[in-house]
Design a protein around this motif. Structure first.
Motif, PDB file in Angstrom:
ATOM      1  N   VAL A  35      98.169  45.938  -5.142  1.00 51.35           N
ATOM      2  CA  VAL A  35      96.762  45.617  -4.908  1.00 51.35           C
ATOM      3  C   VAL A  35      96.016  46.865  -4.448  1.00 51.35           C
ATOM      4  O   VAL A  35      94.920  47.167  -4.939  1.00 51.35           O
ATOM      5  CB  VAL A  35      96.611  44.472  -3.877  1.00 51.35           C
ATOM      6  CG1 VAL A  35      95.165  44.329  -3.424  1.00 51.35           C
ATOM      7  CG2 VAL A  35      97.114  43.158  -4.465  1.00 51.35           C
ATOM      8  N   ALA A  74      95.625  49.191  -7.398  1.00 51.56           N
ATOM      9  CA  ALA A  74      94.661  48.623  -8.351  1.00 51.56           C
ATOM     10  C   ALA A  74      93.239  48.822  -7.834  1.00 51.56           C
ATOM     11  O   ALA A  74      92.334  49.159  -8.602  1.00 51.56           O
ATOM     12  CB  ALA A  74      94.945  47.140  -8.574  1.00 51.56           C
ATOM     13  N   ASN A  75      93.045  48.633  -6.541  1.00 47.36           N
ATOM     14  CA  ASN A  75      91.716  48.805  -5.945  1.00 47.36           C
ATOM     15  C   ASN A  75      91.294  50.266  -5.889  1.00 47.36           C
ATOM     16  O   ASN A  75      90.105  50.563  -5.823  1.00 47.36           O
ATOM     17  CB  ASN A  75      91.664  48.183  -4.548  1.00 47.36           C
ATOM     18  CG  ASN A  75      91.656  46.676  -4.595  1.00 47.36           C
ATOM     19  OD1 ASN A  75      91.241  46.082  -5.585  1.00 47.36           O
ATOM     20  ND2 ASN A  75      92.131  46.048  -3.540  1.00 47.36           N
ATOM     21  N   SER A 104      91.538  52.637 -11.883  1.00 50.71           N
ATOM     22  CA  SER A 104      91.045  51.841 -12.998  1.00 50.71           C
ATOM     23  C   SER A 104      92.180  51.718 -14.014  1.00 50.71           C
ATOM     24  O   SER A 104      92.636  52.729 -14.559  1.00 50.71           O
ATOM     25  CB  SER A 104      89.832  52.524 -13.626  1.00 50.71           C
ATOM     26  OG  SER A 104      89.393  51.786 -14.732  1.00 50.71           O
ATOM     27  N   ILE A 128      98.117  45.768 -16.085  1.00 53.89           N
ATOM     28  CA  ILE A 128      99.012  45.738 -14.933  1.00 53.89           C
ATOM     29  C   ILE A 128     100.261  44.978 -15.353  1.00 53.89           C
ATOM     30  O   ILE A 128     100.176  43.906 -15.957  1.00 53.89           O
ATOM     31  CB  ILE A 128      98.344  45.067 -13.713  1.00 53.89           C
ATOM     32  CG1 ILE A 128      97.111  45.869 -13.286  1.00 53.89           C
ATOM     33  CG2 ILE A 128      99.338  44.930 -12.559  1.00 53.89           C
ATOM     34  CD1 ILE A 128      96.231  45.181 -12.262  1.00 53.89           C
ATOM     35  N   LEU A 131      94.197  39.789  -7.029  1.00 59.42           N
ATOM     36  CA  LEU A 131      93.435  40.615  -7.972  1.00 59.42           C
ATOM     37  C   LEU A 131      92.424  39.782  -8.757  1.00 59.42           C
ATOM     38  O   LEU A 131      91.291  40.219  -8.974  1.00 59.42           O
ATOM     39  CB  LEU A 131      94.377  41.347  -8.924  1.00 59.42           C
ATOM     40  CG  LEU A 131      95.246  42.438  -8.289  1.00 59.42           C
ATOM     41  CD1 LEU A 131      96.237  42.989  -9.303  1.00 59.42           C
ATOM     42  CD2 LEU A 131      94.392  43.555  -7.705  1.00 59.42           C
ATOM     43  N   ARG A 132      92.821  38.602  -9.188  1.00 60.48           N
ATOM     44  CA  ARG A 132      91.915  37.757  -9.977  1.00 60.48           C
ATOM     45  C   ARG A 132      90.695  37.306  -9.166  1.00 60.48           C
ATOM     46  O   ARG A 132      89.666  36.974  -9.731  1.00 60.48           O
ATOM     47  CB  ARG A 132      92.646  36.543 -10.534  1.00 60.48           C
ATOM     48  CG  ARG A 132      93.662  36.881 -11.626  1.00 60.48           C
ATOM     49  CD  ARG A 132      92.972  37.457 -12.843  1.00 60.48           C
ATOM     50  NE  ARG A 132      93.895  37.613 -13.958  1.00 60.48           N
ATOM     51  CZ  ARG A 132      93.949  38.657 -14.741  1.00 60.48           C
ATOM     52  NH1 ARG A 132      93.139  39.690 -14.533  1.00 60.48           N
ATOM     53  NH2 ARG A 132      94.803  38.731 -15.737  1.00 60.48           N
ATOM     54  N   GLN A 148      88.989  39.196  -7.347  1.00 55.95           N
ATOM     55  CA  GLN A 148      88.086  40.340  -7.269  1.00 55.95           C
ATOM     56  C   GLN A 148      87.457  40.575  -8.644  1.00 55.95           C
ATOM     57  O   GLN A 148      88.174  40.739  -9.634  1.00 55.95           O
ATOM     58  CB  GLN A 148      88.853  41.590  -6.823  1.00 55.95           C
ATOM     59  CG  GLN A 148      89.517  41.439  -5.474  1.00 55.95           C
ATOM     60  CD  GLN A 148      90.403  42.621  -5.138  1.00 55.95           C
ATOM     61  OE1 GLN A 148      90.301  43.684  -5.730  1.00 55.95           O
ATOM     62  NE2 GLN A 148      91.298  42.434  -4.180  1.00 55.95           N
ATOM     63  N   ALA A 166      86.305  43.097 -10.115  1.00 52.91           N
ATOM     64  CA  ALA A 166      86.740  44.321 -10.803  1.00 52.91           C
ATOM     65  C   ALA A 166      88.030  44.120 -11.588  1.00 52.91           C
ATOM     66  O   ALA A 166      88.305  44.848 -12.544  1.00 52.91           O
ATOM     67  CB  ALA A 166      86.918  45.457  -9.799  1.00 52.91           C
ATOM     68  N   HIS A 167      88.835  43.130 -11.202  1.00 55.33           N
ATOM     69  CA  HIS A 167      90.138  42.925 -11.848  1.00 55.33           C
ATOM     70  C   HIS A 167      90.221  41.609 -12.617  1.00 55.33           C
ATOM     71  O   HIS A 167      91.274  41.290 -13.167  1.00 55.33           O
ATOM     72  CB  HIS A 167      91.255  42.974 -10.802  1.00 55.33           C
ATOM     73  CG  HIS A 167      91.241  44.203  -9.969  1.00 55.33           C
ATOM     74  ND1 HIS A 167      91.415  45.462 -10.489  1.00 55.33           N
ATOM     75  CD2 HIS A 167      91.026  44.375  -8.648  1.00 55.33           C
ATOM     76  CE1 HIS A 167      91.324  46.350  -9.512  1.00 55.33           C
ATOM     77  NE2 HIS A 167      91.084  45.714  -8.387  1.00 55.33           N
ATOM     78  N   VAL A 204      91.284  42.238 -16.309  1.00 51.62           N
ATOM     79  CA  VAL A 204      92.386  43.157 -16.609  1.00 51.62           C
ATOM     80  C   VAL A 204      93.622  42.336 -16.994  1.00 51.62           C
ATOM     81  O   VAL A 204      94.034  41.451 -16.241  1.00 51.62           O
ATOM     82  CB  VAL A 204      92.715  44.054 -15.394  1.00 51.62           C
ATOM     83  CG1 VAL A 204      93.921  44.932 -15.672  1.00 51.62           C
ATOM     84  CG2 VAL A 204      91.512  44.896 -15.008  1.00 51.62           C
ATOM     85  N   ILE A 226      97.319  41.117 -17.176  1.00 44.63           N
ATOM     86  CA  ILE A 226      98.454  41.259 -16.271  1.00 44.63           C
ATOM     87  C   ILE A 226      99.663  40.600 -16.921  1.00 44.63           C
ATOM     88  O   ILE A 226      99.633  39.414 -17.253  1.00 44.63           O
ATOM     89  CB  ILE A 226      98.174  40.612 -14.901  1.00 44.63           C
ATOM     90  CG1 ILE A 226      96.954  41.253 -14.236  1.00 44.63           C
ATOM     91  CG2 ILE A 226      99.407  40.744 -14.005  1.00 44.63           C
ATOM     92  CD1 ILE A 226      96.531  40.592 -12.934  1.00 44.63           C
TER      93      ILE A 226
END
Length: 121
Positions: A38, A41-42, A45, A49, A67-68, A70, A72-73, A76, A78
């Motif tokens: 985490v 990832a934070n 970029s 993942i 992550l989900r 947030q 920003a993620h 992405v 996974i």
């Protein structure tokens, strides 16, 4: 190519992933557990993942949920890379936001094909 974060408590698994994906042109960053995943990832970029399920400190499901949550993620991809093959665990991973599943042990060329397919989607 793409920047990939791999999260696994096994250094040998992380190294195998790094070797396979680096040979295919990807930039690979490693983390040893979900909490470190985490944080990395934070701090970066990533186009993808890849995470183990069973890890100390923070497991893969908790990491995905974190992550989900947030923005920003949220989009992405996974992938879970784990020895677990139970359908209930797979369903829980999918509900948490996992894009796909790869069972250990894996063949490097198989992993590269799956990563390429996920990144092209």
């Amino acid at each position: 190519m793409a920047s990939v974060l791999t999260v696994d408590d096994s250094p040998s698994i992380r190294q195998a992933i790094k070797i396979a994906l680096s040979a295919a042109g990807h930039d690979v960053v490693e983390a040893g557990d979900g909490a470190e995943g985490v944080a990395k990832a934070n701090g970066g970029s990533f186009a993808l993942i890849i995470t183990d399920l069973n890890m100390p400190v923070m497991d893969g499901l908790t990491m995905i949920r974190t992550l989900r949550a947030q923005p920003a993620h949220a989009g992405v991809p996974i992938l879970f890379l784990t020895t677990e093959s139970d359908d209930g665990v797979k369903a829980e991973a999918k509900a948490a936001g996992a894009t796909g599943w790869v069972t250990k042990p894996f063949q490097p060329d198989q992993l590269v094909r799956i990563v390429s397919k996920v990144l092209a989607a």
